[in-house]
Design a protein around this motif. Structure first.
Motif, mmCIF file in Angstrom:
data_model
loop_
_atom_site.group_PDB
_atom_site.id
_atom_site.type_symbol
_atom_site.label_atom_id
_atom_site.label_comp_id
_atom_site.label_asym_id
_atom_site.label_seq_id
_atom_site.Cartn_x
_atom_site.Cartn_y
_atom_site.Cartn_z
ATOM 1 N N ALA A 109 0.764 -1.266 0.044
ATOM 2 C CA ALA A 109 -0.001 -0.091 -0.167
ATOM 3 C C ALA A 109 0.808 1.220 0.004
ATOM 4 O O ALA A 109 0.370 2.171 -0.700
ATOM 5 C CB ALA A 109 -0.841 -0.017 1.075
ATOM 6 N N SER A 110 1.978 1.427 0.802
ATOM 7 C CA SER A 110 2.890 2.331 0.716
ATOM 8 C C SER A 110 3.638 2.754 -0.765
ATOM 9 O O SER A 110 3.769 3.783 -0.820
ATOM 10 C CB SER A 110 4.041 2.106 1.878
ATOM 11 O OG SER A 110 3.324 2.187 3.120
ATOM 12 N N VAL A 111 3.933 1.649 -1.120
ATOM 13 C CA VAL A 111 4.516 1.660 -2.490
ATOM 14 C C VAL A 111 3.563 2.160 -3.345
ATOM 15 O O VAL A 111 3.707 3.258 -4.254
ATOM 16 C CB VAL A 111 4.900 0.001 -3.338
ATOM 17 C CG1 VAL A 111 5.396 0.180 -4.730
ATOM 18 C CG2 VAL A 111 6.253 -0.204 -2.298
ATOM 19 N N ALA A 117 1.566 9.426 -5.923
ATOM 20 C CA ALA A 117 1.967 10.913 -5.453
ATOM 21 C C ALA A 117 2.999 11.204 -6.423
ATOM 22 O O ALA A 117 2.980 12.426 -6.942
ATOM 23 C CB ALA A 117 2.627 10.801 -4.235
ATOM 24 N N GLN A 118 4.108 10.386 -7.062
ATOM 25 C CA GLN A 118 4.891 10.667 -7.858
ATOM 26 C C GLN A 118 4.129 11.068 -9.252
ATOM 27 O O GLN A 118 4.483 11.989 -9.900
ATOM 28 C CB GLN A 118 5.851 9.521 -8.247
ATOM 29 C CG GLN A 118 6.915 9.621 -6.967
ATOM 30 C CD GLN A 118 7.849 8.068 -7.311
ATOM 31 O OE1 GLN A 118 7.436 7.303 -7.966
ATOM 32 N NE2 GLN A 118 8.896 8.320 -6.505
ATOM 33 N N GLU A 119 3.381 10.174 -9.670
ATOM 34 C CA GLU A 119 2.534 10.366 -10.942
ATOM 35 C C GLU A 119 1.635 11.687 -10.693
ATOM 36 O O GLU A 119 1.620 12.465 -11.796
ATOM 37 C CB GLU A 119 1.716 9.426 -11.357
ATOM 38 C CG GLU A 119 2.129 8.065 -11.824
ATOM 39 C CD GLU A 119 1.294 6.904 -11.776
ATOM 40 O OE1 GLU A 119 0.211 7.105 -11.624
ATOM 41 O OE2 GLU A 119 1.627 5.508 -11.877
ATOM 42 N N THR A 120 1.114 11.862 -9.718
ATOM 43 C CA THR A 120 0.364 13.411 -9.704
ATOM 44 C C THR A 120 1.166 14.580 -9.637
ATOM 45 O O THR A 120 1.039 15.510 -10.242
ATOM 46 C CB THR A 120 -0.306 13.366 -8.137
ATOM 47 O OG1 THR A 120 -1.206 12.308 -8.072
ATOM 48 C CG2 THR A 120 -1.096 14.529 -8.024
ATOM 49 N N TYR A 121 2.404 14.425 -9.024
ATOM 50 C CA TYR A 121 3.284 15.617 -9.014
ATOM 51 C C TYR A 121 4.077 15.793 -10.416
ATOM 52 O O TYR A 121 3.998 16.998 -10.944
ATOM 53 C CB TYR A 121 4.463 15.355 -7.966
ATOM 54 C CG TYR A 121 3.968 15.316 -6.533
ATOM 55 C CD1 TYR A 121 3.197 16.407 -6.288
ATOM 56 C CD2 TYR A 121 4.474 14.428 -5.585
ATOM 57 C CE1 TYR A 121 2.462 16.193 -4.892
ATOM 58 C CE2 TYR A 121 3.875 14.548 -4.377
ATOM 59 C CZ TYR A 121 3.019 15.393 -3.952
ATOM 60 O OH TYR A 121 2.668 15.373 -2.591
#
Length: 130
Positions: A109-111, A117-121
């Motif tokens: 889940a953390s991965v 988050a990386q995709e959103t940023y």
């Protein structure tokens, strides 16, 4: 919450779950570790997790099981005492396996949170360039 808080919090969770997985693997590997009756039994490790100020989680410590373990009658064991007993750890394999699944799912889940988050940023940066 800042722009990179999600990554920081997910990163702390990855670290805690990795440590949990390591302790469980150590316990499972030693579930059948016999010792002579004049020695302490293998002591299972139990992770203590705690919330960090400002978000996230960290390893608060590691507790260990009772060094007394349990006495098992096994007169053919090389470490058996004159009465035929060896000291075995007080480790419940079923419990360790259940915790292993929970730790794996938490890590996964953390991965996924980190990837999202990386995709959103990354998408936000692309919009800013356009």
């Amino acid at each position: 919450m800042g722009a990179f808080d999600t990554l920081r919090i997910a990163g702390s969770s990855l670290g805690m779950h990795q440590t949990w997985l390591d302790t469980l693997g150590h316990n499972i590997a030693n579930v059948n570790t016999a010792r002579s009756t004049d020695q302490d039994a293998f002591q299972a490790q139990m992770l203590i997790a705690r919330a960090k100020d400002g978000g996230g989680v960290e390893v608060g410590g590691v507790a260990v099981s009772d060094p007394e373990g349990r006495m098992v009658h096994d007169p053919n064991h090389v470490l058996a005492d004159e009465d035929g007993y060896v000291r075995m750890p007080e480790v419940d394999l079923a419990s360790q396996m259940s915790q292993l699944i929970m730790a794996q799912r938490g890590y996964q889940a953390s991965v996924q949170v980190t990837k999202n988050a990386q995709e959103t940023y990354s998408s936000a940066l692309q919009i800013g360039r356009g």
